[in-house]
Design a protein around this motif. Sequence first.
Motif, PDB file in Angstrom:
ATOM      1  N   ALA A   2      68.998 -13.560  94.834  1.00 33.24           N
ATOM      2  CA  ALA A   2      68.159 -13.306  93.758  1.00 33.24           C
ATOM      3  C   ALA A   2      66.665 -14.176  93.880  1.00 33.24           C
ATOM      4  O   ALA A   2      66.361 -14.983  94.706  1.00 33.24           O
ATOM      5  N   GLU A   3      65.709 -13.650  93.155  1.00 36.82           N
ATOM      6  CA  GLU A   3      64.280 -14.105  93.398  1.00 36.82           C
ATOM      7  C   GLU A   3      64.377 -15.587  92.898  1.00 36.82           C
ATOM      8  O   GLU A   3      64.863 -16.116  92.072  1.00 36.82           O
ATOM      9  N   LEU A   4      63.424 -16.337  93.689  1.00 35.03           N
ATOM     10  CA  LEU A   4      63.327 -17.870  93.399  1.00 35.03           C
ATOM     11  C   LEU A   4      62.402 -18.020  92.329  1.00 35.03           C
ATOM     12  O   LEU A   4      61.290 -17.555  92.200  1.00 35.03           O
ATOM     13  N   LYS A   5      62.805 -19.073  91.269  1.00 37.88           N
ATOM     14  CA  LYS A   5      61.589 -19.268  90.522  1.00 37.88           C
ATOM     15  C   LYS A   5      60.697 -20.329  91.259  1.00 37.88           C
ATOM     16  O   LYS A   5      60.897 -21.135  91.620  1.00 37.88           O
ATOM     17  N   PRO A   6      59.274 -20.056  90.556  1.00 40.91           N
ATOM     18  CA  PRO A   6      58.110 -21.041  91.197  1.00 40.91           C
ATOM     19  C   PRO A   6      58.311 -22.416  90.339  1.00 40.91           C
ATOM     20  O   PRO A   6      59.054 -22.505  89.443  1.00 40.91           O
ATOM     21  N   ILE A   7      57.617 -23.283  91.267  1.00 41.13           N
ATOM     22  CA  ILE A   7      57.504 -24.663  90.461  1.00 41.13           C
ATOM     23  C   ILE A   7      56.111 -24.601  90.217  1.00 41.13           C
ATOM     24  O   ILE A   7      55.207 -24.254  91.011  1.00 41.13           O
ATOM     25  N   LEU A   8      55.676 -25.141  88.916  1.00 43.34           N
ATOM     26  CA  LEU A   8      54.537 -24.895  88.433  1.00 43.34           C
ATOM     27  C   LEU A   8      53.809 -26.383  88.542  1.00 43.34           C
ATOM     28  O   LEU A   8      54.274 -27.110  87.841  1.00 43.34           O
ATOM     29  N   LEU A   9      52.751 -26.617  89.398  1.00 45.70           N
ATOM     30  CA  LEU A   9      52.200 -28.175  89.542  1.00 45.70           C
ATOM     31  C   LEU A   9      50.679 -27.928  88.820  1.00 45.70           C
ATOM     32  O   LEU A   9      50.003 -27.164  89.232  1.00 45.70           O
ATOM     33  N   VAL A  10      50.568 -28.731  87.733  1.00 47.04           N
ATOM     34  CA  VAL A  10      49.439 -28.874  87.084  1.00 47.04           C
ATOM     35  C   VAL A  10      48.665 -30.149  87.482  1.00 47.04           C
ATOM     36  O   VAL A  10      49.129 -31.264  87.073  1.00 47.04           O
ATOM     37  N   GLU A  11      47.445 -30.329  88.406  1.00 51.00           N
ATOM     38  CA  GLU A  11      47.164 -31.433  89.065  1.00 51.00           C
ATOM     39  C   GLU A  11      45.751 -31.181  89.201  1.00 51.00           C
ATOM     40  O   GLU A  11      45.475 -30.071  89.969  1.00 51.00           O
ATOM     41  N   ASP A  12      44.784 -32.038  88.985  1.00 51.12           N
ATOM     42  CA  ASP A  12      43.413 -31.820  89.352  1.00 51.12           C
ATOM     43  C   ASP A  12      42.826 -32.919  90.454  1.00 51.12           C
ATOM     44  O   ASP A  12      41.972 -32.576  91.257  1.00 51.12           O
ATOM     45  N   ASN A  13      43.851 -33.605  91.096  1.00 50.82           N
ATOM     46  CA  ASN A  13      43.301 -34.554  91.998  1.00 50.82           C
ATOM     47  C   ASN A  13      43.678 -33.730  93.532  1.00 50.82           C
ATOM     48  O   ASN A  13      44.925 -33.631  93.771  1.00 50.82           O
ATOM     49  N   PRO A  14      42.890 -33.469  94.228  1.00 56.01           N
ATOM     50  CA  PRO A  14      43.111 -32.897  95.514  1.00 56.01           C
ATOM     51  C   PRO A  14      44.059 -33.564  96.306  1.00 56.01           C
ATOM     52  O   PRO A  14      45.020 -32.946  96.995  1.00 56.01           O
ATOM     53  N   LYS A  15      43.871 -34.780  96.361  1.00 58.08           N
ATOM     54  CA  LYS A  15      44.764 -35.606  97.150  1.00 58.08           C
ATOM     55  C   LYS A  15      46.273 -35.625  96.684  1.00 58.08           C
ATOM     56  O   LYS A  15      47.257 -35.562  97.409  1.00 58.08           O
ATOM     57  N   ASP A  16      46.464 -35.643  95.513  1.00 61.51           N
ATOM     58  CA  ASP A  16      47.595 -35.715  94.980  1.00 61.51           C
ATOM     59  C   ASP A  16      48.287 -34.318  95.068  1.00 61.51           C
ATOM     60  O   ASP A  16      49.564 -34.023  95.384  1.00 61.51           O
ATOM     61  N   ILE A  17      47.363 -33.245  95.092  1.00 59.32           N
ATOM     62  CA  ILE A  17      48.000 -32.079  95.145  1.00 59.32           C
ATOM     63  C   ILE A  17      48.625 -31.816  96.586  1.00 59.32           C
ATOM     64  O   ILE A  17      49.633 -31.203  96.963  1.00 59.32           O
ATOM     65  N   GLU A  18      47.698 -32.371  97.758  1.00 61.80           N
ATOM     66  CA  GLU A  18      48.204 -32.107  99.122  1.00 61.80           C
ATOM     67  C   GLU A  18      49.444 -32.786  99.436  1.00 61.80           C
ATOM     68  O   GLU A  18      50.313 -32.272 100.044  1.00 61.80           O
ATOM     69  N   LEU A  19      49.594 -34.144  98.645  1.00 60.92           N
ATOM     70  CA  LEU A  19      50.811 -35.014  98.903  1.00 60.92           C
ATOM     71  C   LEU A  19      51.765 -34.341  98.323  1.00 60.92           C
ATOM     72  O   LEU A  19      53.001 -34.308  98.852  1.00 60.92           O
ATOM     73  N   THR A  20      51.681 -33.567  97.274  1.00 59.59           N
ATOM     74  CA  THR A  20      52.780 -33.293  96.603  1.00 59.59           C
ATOM     75  C   THR A  20      53.366 -31.800  97.343  1.00 59.59           C
ATOM     76  O   THR A  20      54.480 -31.902  97.467  1.00 59.59           O
ATOM     77  N   LEU A  21      52.519 -31.267  97.619  1.00 54.68           N
ATOM     78  CA  LEU A  21      52.820 -29.830  98.376  1.00 54.68           C
ATOM     79  C   LEU A  21      53.606 -30.098  99.649  1.00 54.68           C
ATOM     80  O   LEU A  21      54.600 -29.853  99.929  1.00 54.68           O
ATOM     81  N   ALA A  22      52.940 -31.323 100.569  1.00 57.90           N
ATOM     82  CA  ALA A  22      53.617 -31.755 101.532  1.00 57.90           C
ATOM     83  C   ALA A  22      55.120 -32.228 101.438  1.00 57.90           C
ATOM     84  O   ALA A  22      56.134 -31.993 101.979  1.00 57.90           O
ATOM     85  N   ALA A  23      55.296 -33.246 100.211  1.00 60.01           N
ATOM     86  CA  ALA A  23      56.561 -33.684  99.893  1.00 60.01           C
ATOM     87  C   ALA A  23      57.589 -32.546  99.656  1.00 60.01           C
ATOM     88  O   ALA A  23      58.815 -32.641 100.133  1.00 60.01           O
ATOM     89  N   LEU A  24      57.239 -31.608  98.831  1.00 59.02           N
ATOM     90  CA  LEU A  24      58.332 -30.640  98.592  1.00 59.02           C
ATOM     91  C   LEU A  24      58.599 -29.712  99.906  1.00 59.02           C
ATOM     92  O   LEU A  24      59.690 -29.141  99.826  1.00 59.02           O
ATOM     93  N   ALA A  25      57.365 -29.625 100.457  1.00 56.78           N
ATOM     94  CA  ALA A  25      57.713 -28.900 102.073  1.00 56.78           C
ATOM     95  C   ALA A  25      58.815 -29.782 102.875  1.00 56.78           C
ATOM     96  O   ALA A  25      59.602 -28.908 103.281  1.00 56.78           O
ATOM     97  N   ASP A  26      58.485 -31.027 103.011  1.00 56.89           N
ATOM     98  CA  ASP A  26      59.339 -31.781 103.486  1.00 56.89           C
ATOM     99  C   ASP A  26      60.749 -31.589 103.308  1.00 56.89           C
ATOM    100  O   ASP A  26      61.637 -31.791 104.140  1.00 56.89           O
ATOM    101  N   ASN A  27      61.031 -31.431 101.953  1.00 55.60           N
ATOM    102  CA  ASN A  27      62.271 -31.189 101.503  1.00 55.60           C
ATOM    103  C   ASN A  27      62.899 -29.790 101.861  1.00 55.60           C
ATOM    104  O   ASN A  27      63.885 -29.594 101.224  1.00 55.60           O
TER     105      ASN A  27
END
Length: 156
Positions: A2-27
């Motif tokens: 089945a199609e995967l549901k997305p995760i919606l990240l609402v963040e305005d800080n570019p560094k926090d976006i980068e860290l969050t995406l990296a942490a989710l990818a690492d998992n």
Amino acid sequence: MAELKPILLVEDNPKDIELTLAALADNRLANEVIVVRDGEEALDYLFRRGIFKLRAAGNPAVVLLDLKLPKVDGLEVLEQVKTDAMLRTVPVVMLTSSREEPDLNRSYKMGVNAYVVKPVEFTEFTQAIREIGLFWAVINQPPPGSVVPKVAVALK
């Protein structure tokens, strides 16, 4: 599968976006992560309007929501999500640097599912994001009658 549901990240800080995406990818979460940078854009995504009016129907598996956002703040986004019949069961995790008690209390009164203060230290931040992603997108059981979020994770 089945199609995967997305995760919606609402963040305005570019560094926090980068860290969050990296942490989710690492998992190794296979869900697409949709990144929006202000509250107005988050509402447009959730309500399928503006630049998102043609996106596929369906709600995200979880919304990771910053509190202090430009245009529309996180509390206003939370209020609109939790008062909408189609969105109210979507888990919302307030992911913020605010340790202010009024922000915490107001978030819970408005129906937030979790309130997580962003750790300042890199390894603590990435560990917190990994745990949030796993819990809300994989482990958490949604209410009966709601659409079950589809999530895939590759185990190490």
